[in-house]
Scaffold this motif. Sequence first.
Motif, PDB file in Angstrom:
ATOM      1  N   LYS A 169      94.876  17.563  15.717  1.00 32.15           N
ATOM      2  CA  LYS A 169      93.801  16.576  15.627  1.00 32.15           C
ATOM      3  C   LYS A 169      92.899  16.639  16.857  1.00 32.15           C
ATOM      4  N   LYS A 170      93.509  16.909  18.015  1.00 33.63           N
ATOM      5  CA  LYS A 170      92.710  17.045  19.233  1.00 33.63           C
ATOM      6  C   LYS A 170      91.774  18.247  19.163  1.00 33.63           C
ATOM      7  N   ASP A 171      92.156  19.238  18.358  1.00 29.46           N
ATOM      8  CA  ASP A 171      91.311  20.420  18.195  1.00 29.46           C
ATOM      9  C   ASP A 171      90.306  20.269  17.059  1.00 29.46           C
ATOM     10  N   GLY A 172      90.238  19.063  16.467  1.00 26.49           N
ATOM     11  CA  GLY A 172      89.242  18.811  15.435  1.00 26.49           C
ATOM     12  C   GLY A 172      89.780  18.860  14.019  1.00 26.49           C
ATOM     13  N   TYR A 173      91.068  19.136  13.832  1.00 26.85           N
ATOM     14  CA  TYR A 173      91.652  19.168  12.486  1.00 26.85           C
ATOM     15  C   TYR A 173      92.198  17.779  12.186  1.00 26.85           C
ATOM     16  N   PHE A 174      91.286  16.935  11.763  1.00 29.28           N
ATOM     17  CA  PHE A 174      91.558  15.503  11.630  1.00 29.28           C
ATOM     18  C   PHE A 174      92.557  15.209  10.512  1.00 29.28           C
ATOM     19  N   ARG A 236      74.053  23.034  21.245  1.00 34.23           N
ATOM     20  CA  ARG A 236      75.044  22.753  22.270  1.00 34.23           C
ATOM     21  C   ARG A 236      76.231  23.706  22.142  1.00 34.23           C
ATOM     22  N   ILE A 237      76.656  24.262  23.286  1.00 35.31           N
ATOM     23  CA  ILE A 237      77.743  25.244  23.307  1.00 35.31           C
ATOM     24  C   ILE A 237      78.980  24.702  24.020  1.00 35.31           C
ATOM     25  N   LEU A 238      78.784  24.045  25.149  1.00 38.45           N
ATOM     26  CA  LEU A 238      79.911  23.674  26.001  1.00 38.45           C
ATOM     27  C   LEU A 238      80.775  22.562  25.415  1.00 38.45           C
ATOM     28  N   LYS A 239      80.196  21.648  24.646  1.00 38.71           N
ATOM     29  CA  LYS A 239      80.954  20.530  24.116  1.00 38.71           C
ATOM     30  C   LYS A 239      80.992  20.591  22.590  1.00 38.71           C
ATOM     31  N   ALA A 240      82.217  20.593  22.010  1.00 39.27           N
ATOM     32  CA  ALA A 240      82.369  20.600  20.559  1.00 39.27           C
ATOM     33  C   ALA A 240      82.245  19.181  20.027  1.00 39.27           C
ATOM     34  N   SER A 241      81.903  19.071  18.758  1.00 37.56           N
ATOM     35  CA  SER A 241      81.705  17.754  18.141  1.00 37.56           C
ATOM     36  C   SER A 241      82.981  17.287  17.445  1.00 37.56           C
ATOM     37  N   LYS A 242      84.113  17.394  18.118  1.00 36.20           N
ATOM     38  CA  LYS A 242      85.373  16.955  17.540  1.00 36.20           C
ATOM     39  C   LYS A 242      85.693  15.536  18.011  1.00 36.20           C
ATOM     40  N   PHE A 243      86.516  14.861  17.200  1.00 40.67           N
ATOM     41  CA  PHE A 243      86.855  13.476  17.483  1.00 40.67           C
ATOM     42  C   PHE A 243      88.260  13.399  18.069  1.00 40.67           C
ATOM     43  N   ILE A 244      88.357  12.886  19.287  1.00 41.34           N
ATOM     44  CA  ILE A 244      89.645  12.651  19.933  1.00 41.34           C
ATOM     45  C   ILE A 244      89.689  11.177  20.290  1.00 41.34           C
ATOM     46  N   LYS A 245      90.642  10.475  19.722  1.00 38.63           N
ATOM     47  CA  LYS A 245      90.668   9.014  19.792  1.00 38.63           C
ATOM     48  C   LYS A 245      90.631   8.491  21.223  1.00 38.63           C
ATOM     49  N   ASP A 246      91.506   9.028  22.080  1.00 38.51           N
ATOM     50  CA  ASP A 246      91.577   8.530  23.458  1.00 38.51           C
ATOM     51  C   ASP A 246      90.262   8.756  24.202  1.00 38.51           C
ATOM     52  N   LYS A 247      89.665   9.926  24.016  1.00 41.12           N
ATOM     53  CA  LYS A 247      88.407  10.227  24.693  1.00 41.12           C
ATOM     54  C   LYS A 247      87.266   9.402  24.109  1.00 41.12           C
ATOM     55  N   TYR A 248      87.357   9.112  22.828  1.00 44.31           N
ATOM     56  CA  TYR A 248      86.346   8.255  22.198  1.00 44.31           C
ATOM     57  C   TYR A 248      86.363   6.852  22.808  1.00 44.31           C
TER      58      TYR A 248
END
Length: 902
Positions: A169-174, A236-248
């Motif tokens: 999930k941290k890698d974007g596989y929600f 944008r290259i450096l930051k992916a558009s994945k959702f990580i709950k804690d970072k959100y």
Amino acid sequence: MEKQVNKLNNFLVLHKSIKTALAILIFGSFLQIKAQERVPFDQGRKYILADVAIVGKLSFNTQTVVTFAGLEKGQEITIPGEEISNAIKKLGKLGLFDEISFYVNKIQNDSIYLDLNIEELPKLNEVKFIGVKKNKTEGLIKDTDLTKGKVVNENLITTTKNYLENKYKKDGYFNTKVNINTVKDTSAVNLVHMVVSIDKGEKVKIQNIDFEGNTKLSGKILRNAMKDTKQKNPIRILKASKFIKDKYKTDLEKVIAYYKEKGYRDARIISDSVAYNKDKNALSVKINIEEGNKYYFGNIKFLGNTVYSDQGLNSMLGIKKGEIYNGGLLEKRIADKSKPDGDDITNLYQNNGYLFSNINAVEVKTANDTIDFEIRITEGPIAYFNKITVTGNDKTNDRVIYRELKTKPGEKYNKELLIRTIREIGQLGFFDPEAIEPKFKNVDAASGTVDIEYPLTEKGASQIELQGGYGGGGFIGTLGLSFNNFSARNLFKKEAYKPLPMGDGQKVSLRLQGSTYFQTYSASFSEPWFGGKKPMEFSTSLSYSKQFLNDYQTQTADKTKSFNILTLSVGLAKRLTVPDDFFVLSQSVSYQHYDLNNYNTGLFTFGDGASRNLAYTIGLSRSSKGVNPIFPTYGSEFSLSGKFTVPYSLINKIDYATLKDKQEYKLKNTVDRLNVPDTNGHIVQIGDYTDSKGNWVETFQEAAADVSKVDQKKFNWLEYYKIKFKADWYTKIYGKLVLRTLSEFGFLGAYNQDRGIVPFERFYVGGDGMANYSMDGRETVQLRGYPNNSLTPVITDRTDSRYGQQIGASVYNKFSMEMRYPITLKSSASIYALAFMEAGSSFENFRGYNPFDLKRSAGFGLRVFMPAFGLLGIDFGNGFDALPGQSKANGWETHFIIGQQF
């Protein structure tokens, strides 16, 4: 028995199966029911335990299990009672058993015989992953600790499942789903196979982040404030558009912090939601904000300050009445948590002994849009360092560490000195700099004392360099050994060899390099505290190299044509106290003896004879970079050095102007005589022995040979001076991202212009900056994106016997920028990636020097530092400009870095 009990103890874990927990809760009734099926007994009566028999399959020694349960023959127990209950608890805590229950077997008078029915949990034999690539399996096994022999219980299965789902999930596989099954191993007793099925699904990205209720700040600005939660953007290259709950959640706090920086103190998030769109396989984030009003700073008063005046504290605070309210700025000016050595009021007190000081900003009045503050200060007593200790240094002697400590017992507490001590220990290179965290012990406000302990983690301080490659017409091998924590005083103590005497912080380096055509032997030694009382480094080195010319007919080394170099140097470097103790004054004397025997290559203007190089070098440097010498995140390093020989031309009474004119005349006259038309109108070539009339004339080669004899005398003792400057900065940009900026300049000059600049000690620019071997005292300067030494001047004078060959530069300059990001900074291996831009050039003489005539390049690379092998790396650089004599941009070059200084 003791060994068996210890073996069982090793399996101790803090988990219990559900069955075991239930057994403990209902033990009283459970024991009674079971007992009624066998032997009746009086509840609450005390019995003498006669024996405990194990019932069920068990791989452990039965007596060991009974002993660990705390039951012994002959002890008095109550049925049911505390002794049996505690036994079940102890066995349950092991996490090794699925079921634990006691039965009454028989009763004889006051003696009771018990049966312990125990079912051992299965152990893991093999684990198989389904749904992931085979090359990822080993890493997953390591991460989940699913090793062979692991006890398989419900807790292990649950924690493994949760870990894997969260990992993906941290890698974007929600939508990751993990299913774990166990299969009994029929070929062994009580073993199971584990099958872990992972369905990652498609990667889920954030389609959009929408804000509601924001009128003062745009959605774009607020999205930029969210550092780790980004919506889809193809640019944008450096930051992916994945959702990580804690970072959100952290990013939501950053949005509010940004509002407060802009004066909106009352801003808050009313609600937020994250919705999954199954059709688009994407997330939609909505954030509802209440902005509130914009505020300004009013009056700011200081209360409780006696050490520093209001005026001084106001100057440190740097906030004036009427400025836009900025809560983050106010907090940083009082105590900047992001910079332990920041310029804030808390550090002002902490650096002057006030460890127990406490500073708080309190809102005292809000009128319309203006906020008045009181900064309340409790200064407390002055604190002093009491006991200073270091731990974890098994190899390094205490005195090597203690002499670097800036915190001394009895001295006034100073936070700045505490941070400086961390840097000095890290710079030693013997300990993991990332793990140095001082511990405050026995903090006593009443007595005003504090103990400091520095826990250290030692790492390998010795390195081995082993290289092999093909170059110069043959195989080149290198063997280097570097002992960076050596102890010379224990050389004759047999017990100190483990495998070598270590622990005194000295450095010994031995290096051997050779091929068919050359051999180089070198040794060096340095003592950082010469005399043992002050930080004065003594260093000395000795090297000898021998080079042979290649016989182009036989492709073998011609040992009748050799070039030998003997080098000896001795130096002292003293740490200064003025202007500050980051400065070091270094001085050294070096001697080199160059011996040429029939070695005519064009490298020099002569092939027979000797040159001697006696030079004095003085340098002033300042280094404040730290803490990690491999990956500095802050600080700078500046150095200015001068290398000088004796001005022999002032005392040897040789008229070099006349000598120079005679040399140039002889060469020019020979060329003029040889370049005359013959009877057919052809030009006689240089090197012919006769002119067009058949008369013998002196050839150009003969004239050049005469000149080389004069040059040999001219360079019998080298005469020059060399000035070098280097400036190196390290700045943390964001998070772990660090910017390194570098500037270099070098100049080789002559005291007597008629004598000219020596062909030794020159600068060779371009390439990886690695100098495998240098026969003429040259300095190689790294400029990636171009071949090695390719940006070095070439002789264009056709009257020079070395026409077309590189002669080295007498002046160069270089500028570099690197963005560095650490992948890991563990003591076993430090790895970081980098991207760079560089520009530089070199010139034959100062007259042609143009600091803006630069060759440019850019690229990226990787560095790996392992204590045993030093620094290894690879760079890919693109040269944007053409090489000298070419018209096309150079393009991409690959550079391998081995053992380069960091």
